[in-house]
Design an enzyme around this catalytic site. Sequence first.
Site, PDB file in Angstrom:
ATOM      1  N   LYS A 114     -12.987  -7.094  11.261  1.00 65.38           N
ATOM      2  CA  LYS A 114     -14.172  -6.549  11.940  1.00 65.38           C
ATOM      3  C   LYS A 114     -14.981  -7.616  12.664  1.00 65.38           C
ATOM      4  O   LYS A 114     -15.743  -7.298  13.586  1.00 65.38           O
ATOM      5  CB  LYS A 114     -15.072  -5.820  10.934  1.00 65.38           C
ATOM      6  CG  LYS A 114     -14.484  -4.501  10.455  1.00 65.38           C
ATOM      7  CD  LYS A 114     -15.494  -3.739   9.652  1.00 65.38           C
ATOM      8  CE  LYS A 114     -14.963  -2.393   9.226  1.00 65.38           C
ATOM      9  NZ  LYS A 114     -15.882  -1.671   8.366  1.00 65.38           N
ATOM     10  N   LYS A 194      -5.000   4.429  14.616  1.00 58.36           N
ATOM     11  CA  LYS A 194      -5.627   5.221  13.559  1.00 58.36           C
ATOM     12  C   LYS A 194      -6.724   6.101  14.173  1.00 58.36           C
ATOM     13  O   LYS A 194      -7.423   5.651  15.091  1.00 58.36           O
ATOM     14  CB  LYS A 194      -6.248   4.232  12.558  1.00 58.36           C
ATOM     15  CG  LYS A 194      -6.509   4.812  11.208  1.00 58.36           C
ATOM     16  CD  LYS A 194      -6.933   3.734  10.240  1.00 58.36           C
ATOM     17  CE  LYS A 194      -7.655   4.390   9.087  1.00 58.36           C
ATOM     18  NZ  LYS A 194      -8.135   3.467   8.089  1.00 58.36           N
ATOM     19  N   LYS A 197     -13.434   7.601  15.822  1.00 64.70           N
ATOM     20  CA  LYS A 197     -14.359   8.109  16.840  1.00 64.70           C
ATOM     21  C   LYS A 197     -14.527   7.102  17.977  1.00 64.70           C
ATOM     22  O   LYS A 197     -14.570   7.474  19.150  1.00 64.70           O
ATOM     23  CB  LYS A 197     -15.710   8.414  16.200  1.00 64.70           C
ATOM     24  CG  LYS A 197     -16.540   9.300  17.083  1.00 64.70           C
ATOM     25  CD  LYS A 197     -17.910   9.536  16.554  1.00 64.70           C
ATOM     26  CE  LYS A 197     -18.728  10.270  17.605  1.00 64.70           C
ATOM     27  NZ  LYS A 197     -20.149  10.007  17.466  1.00 64.70           N
TER      28      LYS A 197
END
Length: 329
Positions: A114, A194, A197
């Site tokens: 991340k 994957k 949103k």
Amino acid sequence: MKKRFFSGIQPTGEIHIGNYLGAIQRWVELANNPEYEGILSIVDYHAMTMPYEAKELTAKIKEAATMIMACGIQPHNSILFIQSHVPEHTELAWIFNCNCTMGELSRMTQFKDKSQDRGESVWAGLFTYPVLQAADILLYKAQYVPVGEDQLQHLELSRDIARRFNARFGEVFPEPQALLGEARRVLGIDGDKKMSKSLGNTISLSESSQEIWKKLSTAKTDERRKRRQDPGIPTDCNIFTSYHRYFTGKEELATIDRECRCAGIGCMDCKKILAKNMETILSPIREKYYELKKDFSAVEQFLNASALRCHSIAQETMTEVRKKIGIRW
Ligand code: SF4
């Protein structure tokens, strides 16, 4: 004594079928199993580890709570609360921050993923959020955590923190075990990544059957099937591996597998079967969702009652913890 499990979900906005198949469906199964007691949380503090709009967060929290309830998490089978409504989470996280090393946190692969390319502009909270996760679980002395393979490293850290705390200050926490379910990798309708949103490749649980069909009808299939008469390999088709596998019954799944391989069925017909099967599972959820959304009071009552119950468990744990670490007597 029921076996207690803890799990959380970030309020990221719409809940999509990747969230449903990967986590919520499992929560509902466990919640309806009389051997287990589920404590489930909308982890809003975790949502702050990445940049966000304050105005949108409230709506996202409400959206998550409403949809989770619509999926079958109900007052008679679970506790569903908002993490920040129980302030002891951050108190225990601070204590755990002082029981966890920079070295341990630096090894967390999710942080590495991340924080990639973001250098020193990453929030410190993103670095320490596995500690807050440990606090989420251990505050309730949960024995089990339903996780996927990608969460095992964080759970192992929670176990290390519990073990270290107990060794330094005396026994307080159980070492939580993983409740590993079937690994479900649900890719988005692009068939590449994957479902997420932020990638715009989702099918939301609140979407109508027409909206879902619009997405399915153009979704990627096995590239070998350029023409109707070309045979395909279902395990190379996202429609089969990510969706049919979870929405279609065994017998029909076997038929599709066989008929795809000999070009006995076309992709459009195959997708129509999928759309029908998805509708059977998703339409009651969608109906319940819109009913709860219209009158939010049932959701609010559930969240408030759950927060009270969690607060009482958390206070008991923290009374014990504060004494053990020497700040109360
Ligand atoms: Fe995929 Fe179904 Fe087409 Fe086979 S028939 S390639 S499983 S959509």
